[in-house]
Design a protein around this motif. Structure first.
Motif, short mmCIF file in Angstrom:
data_model
loop_
_atom_site.label_atom_id
_atom_site.label_comp_id
_atom_site.label_asym_id
_atom_site.label_seq_id
_atom_site.Cartn_x
_atom_site.Cartn_y
_atom_site.Cartn_z
N UNK A 1 -31.48 32.81 25.05
CA UNK A 1 -30.60 31.72 24.63
C UNK A 1 -30.88 30.56 25.56
N UNK A 2 -31.07 29.39 24.97
CA UNK A 2 -31.37 28.20 25.76
C UNK A 2 -30.51 27.06 25.26
N UNK A 3 -30.25 26.08 26.15
CA UNK A 3 -29.45 24.94 25.71
C UNK A 3 -29.94 23.65 26.35
N UNK A 4 -29.56 22.55 25.72
CA UNK A 4 -29.92 21.24 26.26
C UNK A 4 -29.21 21.06 27.59
N UNK A 5 -29.79 20.24 28.47
CA UNK A 5 -29.24 20.12 29.81
C UNK A 5 -29.40 18.73 30.42
N UNK A 6 -30.22 17.87 29.86
CA UNK A 6 -30.54 16.60 30.52
C UNK A 6 -29.45 15.55 30.32
N UNK A 7 -29.05 14.92 31.41
CA UNK A 7 -28.13 13.78 31.36
C UNK A 7 -28.58 12.76 32.39
N UNK A 8 -28.32 11.51 32.10
CA UNK A 8 -28.60 10.41 33.02
C UNK A 8 -27.25 9.78 33.34
N UNK A 9 -26.86 9.75 34.61
CA UNK A 9 -25.54 9.19 34.95
C UNK A 9 -25.39 7.74 34.51
N UNK A 10 -24.17 7.41 34.06
CA UNK A 10 -23.86 6.04 33.66
C UNK A 10 -23.64 5.15 34.87
N UNK A 11 -23.30 3.92 34.62
CA UNK A 11 -23.08 2.95 35.69
C UNK A 11 -21.69 3.12 36.28
N UNK A 12 -21.60 3.37 37.59
CA UNK A 12 -20.28 3.52 38.21
C UNK A 12 -19.65 2.16 38.49
N UNK A 13 -18.40 2.18 38.85
CA UNK A 13 -17.72 0.95 39.27
C UNK A 13 -16.66 0.50 38.30
N UNK A 14 -15.64 -0.14 38.85
CA UNK A 14 -14.51 -0.61 38.06
C UNK A 14 -14.92 -1.69 37.07
N UNK A 15 -15.79 -2.63 37.51
CA UNK A 15 -16.22 -3.71 36.62
C UNK A 15 -16.94 -3.14 35.40
#
Length: 152
Positions: free
Chosen positions: A92-106
Motif C-alpha cells: 500500500x502506497x500513498x501520496x506524500x509530497x507537499x510544499x509549505x505555503x507562505x507564512x506570515x500574517x500579511x
C-alpha cells in the motif's frame, strides 16, 4: 624481507543489477491518496520505498534544430507515492509530497497561505508538454505502471 602486495578484492556488480528498479502495476485505488501495488516484500518492496506511477505513453523529444528528428523519449509521471505497508505480494502506497505555503500574517490576510510549487517562466507563445495533456492522461488508474523511484 620480501614485501607482499595484496590486491583488494573488488566485488563486480553488473551495471544492469545496480541500475535495476522494481516495477509493477497499480492493482487497486483505495482513495484519492492511497493505492495498492501488485508487488510486495517477495519482490523486494519495503516500507518507505517510493514509486512513480507512469503513463503507458511516453513523450517524444524532438531536436529544436531539426524538428523531424526524435532525440529520445521520456515517461509521463502521473504522481509519486511512498509505501506505507508491505505484504508478501502487495504494498500500500500513498501520496506524500507537499510544499509549505507562505507564512506570515500579511500573507494570511491576503489569502496567500496555500502550499505551492516553484515554477519557471515559460516563453510567451510556447506551451509545456504537460499543458497539452488532458486530465484523463494524468489520472491514476488500475493497471498503470509503477516503477521504483530513486533520487539521484
Amino acid at each position: 624481507m620480501r614485501q607482499v602486495y595484496l590486491r583488494p578484492q573488488i566485488q563486480k556488480v553488473k551495471k544492469k543489477d545496480a541500475m535495476s528498479k522494481i516495477t509493477g502495476k497499480v492493482a487497486q485505488l483505495l482513495d484519492s491518496r492511497e493505492l495498492v501495488i501488485n508487488k510486495g516484500s517477495e519482490a523486494g518492496v519495503s516500507d518507505g520505498m517510493r514509486f512513480a506511477v507512469l503513463s503507458s505513453e511516453t513523450h517524444s523529444i524532438t531536436d529544436p534544430d531539426n524538428p523531424d528528428q526524435i532525440i529520445g523519449s521520456l515517461p509521463i509521471t502521473k504522481t509519486i507515492v511512498k509505501v506505507t505497508e508491505t505484504q508478501p505480494k502487495m504494498a500500500i502506497a500513498k501520496t506524500f509530497r507537499t510544499i509549505p505555503g507562505s507564512p506570515g500574517l500579511f500573507n494570511y490576510a491576503m489569502g496567500v497561505t496555500k502550499d505551492r510549487v516553484e515554477e519557471y517562466m515559460v516563453a510567451s507563445g510556447q506551451q509545456t508538454f504537460r499543458e497539452t495533456l488532458s486530465e484523463d492522461d494524468l489520472a491514476v488508474g488500475v493497471g498503470d505502471i509503477v516503477e521504483e523511484y530513486k533520487d539521484s
